[in-house]
Design a protein around this motif. Structure first.
Motif, short mmCIF file in Angstrom:
data_model
loop_
_atom_site.label_atom_id
_atom_site.label_comp_id
_atom_site.label_asym_id
_atom_site.label_seq_id
_atom_site.Cartn_x
_atom_site.Cartn_y
_atom_site.Cartn_z
N PRO A 30 52.65 2.67 48.34
CA PRO A 30 53.08 1.48 47.38
C PRO A 30 51.88 1.19 46.81
O PRO A 30 50.64 0.93 47.32
CB PRO A 30 53.92 0.55 48.23
CG PRO A 30 53.23 0.98 49.71
CD PRO A 30 52.88 2.43 49.87
N ASP A 31 52.11 0.82 45.49
CA ASP A 31 50.78 0.47 44.87
C ASP A 31 51.20 -0.74 43.84
O ASP A 31 52.45 -0.75 43.14
CB ASP A 31 49.84 1.18 44.09
CG ASP A 31 48.85 0.85 43.48
OD1 ASP A 31 48.19 -0.06 43.91
OD2 ASP A 31 48.47 1.47 42.45
N GLY A 32 50.52 -1.98 43.55
CA GLY A 32 51.10 -2.83 42.68
C GLY A 32 52.15 -3.64 43.05
O GLY A 32 52.94 -3.38 44.45
N SER A 33 52.52 -4.54 42.29
CA SER A 33 53.56 -5.45 42.82
C SER A 33 54.90 -4.95 42.92
O SER A 33 55.87 -5.21 43.84
CB SER A 33 53.72 -6.66 41.79
OG SER A 33 53.73 -6.53 40.56
N ALA A 34 55.22 -3.96 41.96
CA ALA A 34 56.65 -3.30 41.90
C ALA A 34 56.55 -2.46 43.10
O ALA A 34 57.70 -2.37 43.85
CB ALA A 34 56.68 -2.51 40.83
N GLY A 35 55.39 -1.56 43.58
CA GLY A 35 55.63 -0.71 44.58
C GLY A 35 55.64 -1.30 45.82
O GLY A 35 56.62 -0.92 46.81
N MET A 36 55.15 -2.58 45.95
CA MET A 36 54.97 -3.19 47.36
C MET A 36 56.48 -3.83 47.43
O MET A 36 57.03 -3.78 48.46
CB MET A 36 54.09 -4.43 47.31
CG MET A 36 52.31 -3.79 47.15
SD MET A 36 51.99 -2.84 48.75
CE MET A 36 52.18 -3.77 50.03
N ALA A 37 56.92 -4.35 46.40
CA ALA A 37 58.30 -4.96 46.68
C ALA A 37 59.61 -4.01 46.91
O ALA A 37 60.36 -4.06 47.75
CB ALA A 37 58.89 -5.57 45.33
N ALA A 38 59.31 -2.63 46.23
CA ALA A 38 60.36 -1.44 46.70
C ALA A 38 60.07 -1.03 48.02
O ALA A 38 61.27 -1.02 48.65
CB ALA A 38 60.18 -0.63 45.75
N ALA A 39 58.92 -0.89 48.48
CA ALA A 39 58.64 -0.41 49.75
C ALA A 39 59.11 -1.28 50.86
O ALA A 39 59.44 -0.90 51.95
CB ALA A 39 57.16 -0.14 49.93
N GLY A 40 59.22 -2.64 50.74
CA GLY A 40 59.59 -3.51 51.58
C GLY A 40 60.98 -3.76 51.76
O GLY A 40 61.57 -4.61 52.83
N VAL A 41 62.07 -2.94 51.12
CA VAL A 41 63.25 -3.22 51.05
C VAL A 41 64.02 -2.45 52.18
O VAL A 41 63.62 -1.59 52.42
CB VAL A 41 64.18 -2.73 49.83
CG1 VAL A 41 65.55 -2.74 49.71
CG2 VAL A 41 63.61 -3.57 48.60
N PRO A 42 64.77 -3.15 53.21
CA PRO A 42 65.30 -2.21 54.08
C PRO A 42 66.12 -1.16 53.60
O PRO A 42 66.93 -1.08 52.54
CB PRO A 42 66.43 -3.33 54.77
CG PRO A 42 65.57 -4.57 54.39
CD PRO A 42 65.11 -4.56 53.33
#
Length: 231
Positions: A155-167
């Motif tokens: 994950p990279d950037g705010s979008a990637g980090m947000a997506a990767a953190g979703v259950p």
């Protein structure tokens, strides 16, 4: 006349790459407002797993639009060559013994496929067309599939980090390009989901998380490239 730079040529190129990678069609999850798609191969693996208890061995599976000409446009931009979000049709061959009437076996298989499509994936399926391809002497063994191939991306950037953190997100993926692709006012996220989570529900949670995390609240599309059978 179609030029090399035309959208039709680009879409055809993407479709060819998609087929070579074994993804199959990019099927709509949910309806026009849901902004989510899943690779046909990933969906087929889930359906094949669901068929194991029906008394039938599922053969070749094809998932296609039930009425592509009248399918509506989605609320967000589609992934390249992604299908418009109309109802789908499942076509499949199966083998079974004659110890139970074949219509009863077909009914059990159809029910298993419809339940998996709705409850495990979030596909809108209007039709299931089944055909017997072989009569077996013995009860079919459950089909075994190799583990789903996940082309994981960090994950990279705010979008990637947000997506990767979703259950329910196993990882971001990079099958058709970067895991997160930005265009003016829009973000596309490619990922793999866990088999214990309904794919559409995960995709919707990702869309919400990414829209909140990215400045300007862009529209968000999600492409599920694999469903991994672990929580």
């Amino acid at each position: 006349m179609t030029t090399a730079d035309s959208p039709h040529r680009a879409d055809g190129w993407t479709s060819a790459v998609r087929q070579r990678l074994g993804l199959g069609r990019l099927l709509p999850l949910g309806g026009p407002a849901d902004g989510s798609w899943i690779a046909e191969r990933a969906a087929t693996e889930v359906l094949r797993d669901a068929a194991a208890g029906s008394g039938a061995a599922l053969g070749k599976v094809r998932i296609a639009p039930a009425d592509e000409d009248n399918a509506p446009d989605p609320a967000v931009p589609r992934p390249p060559s992604g299908l418009r979000p109309g109802p789908l049709r499942i076509e499949a061959g199966f083998s079974a013994t004659a110890r139970r009437p074949l219509p009863a076996t077909a009914d059990a298989l159809r029910a298993a496929l419809l339940a998996a499509a709705a409850q495990r994936l979030g596909l809108v399926v209007d039709e299931v067309d089944l055909r017997v391809t072989e009569l077996l002497e013995e009860e079919p063994r459950p089909a075994t599939e190799p583990p789903a191939v996940v082309h994981a991306a960090e994950p990279d950037g705010s979008a990637g980090m947000a997506a990767a953190g979703v259950p329910g997100v196993v990882s971001l993926t990079r099958v058709l390009g970067s895991a997160v692709q930005h265009s003016e006012g829009h973000v596309q996220v490619e990922l793999a989901t866990a088999g214990g989570h309904r794919a559409l529900d995960v995709a919707q949670a990702v869309r919400g998380a990414v829209a909140e995390a990215v400045e300007g609240r862009p529209t968000v599309a999600v492409l599920v490239t694999a469903v991994v059978n672990r929580d």
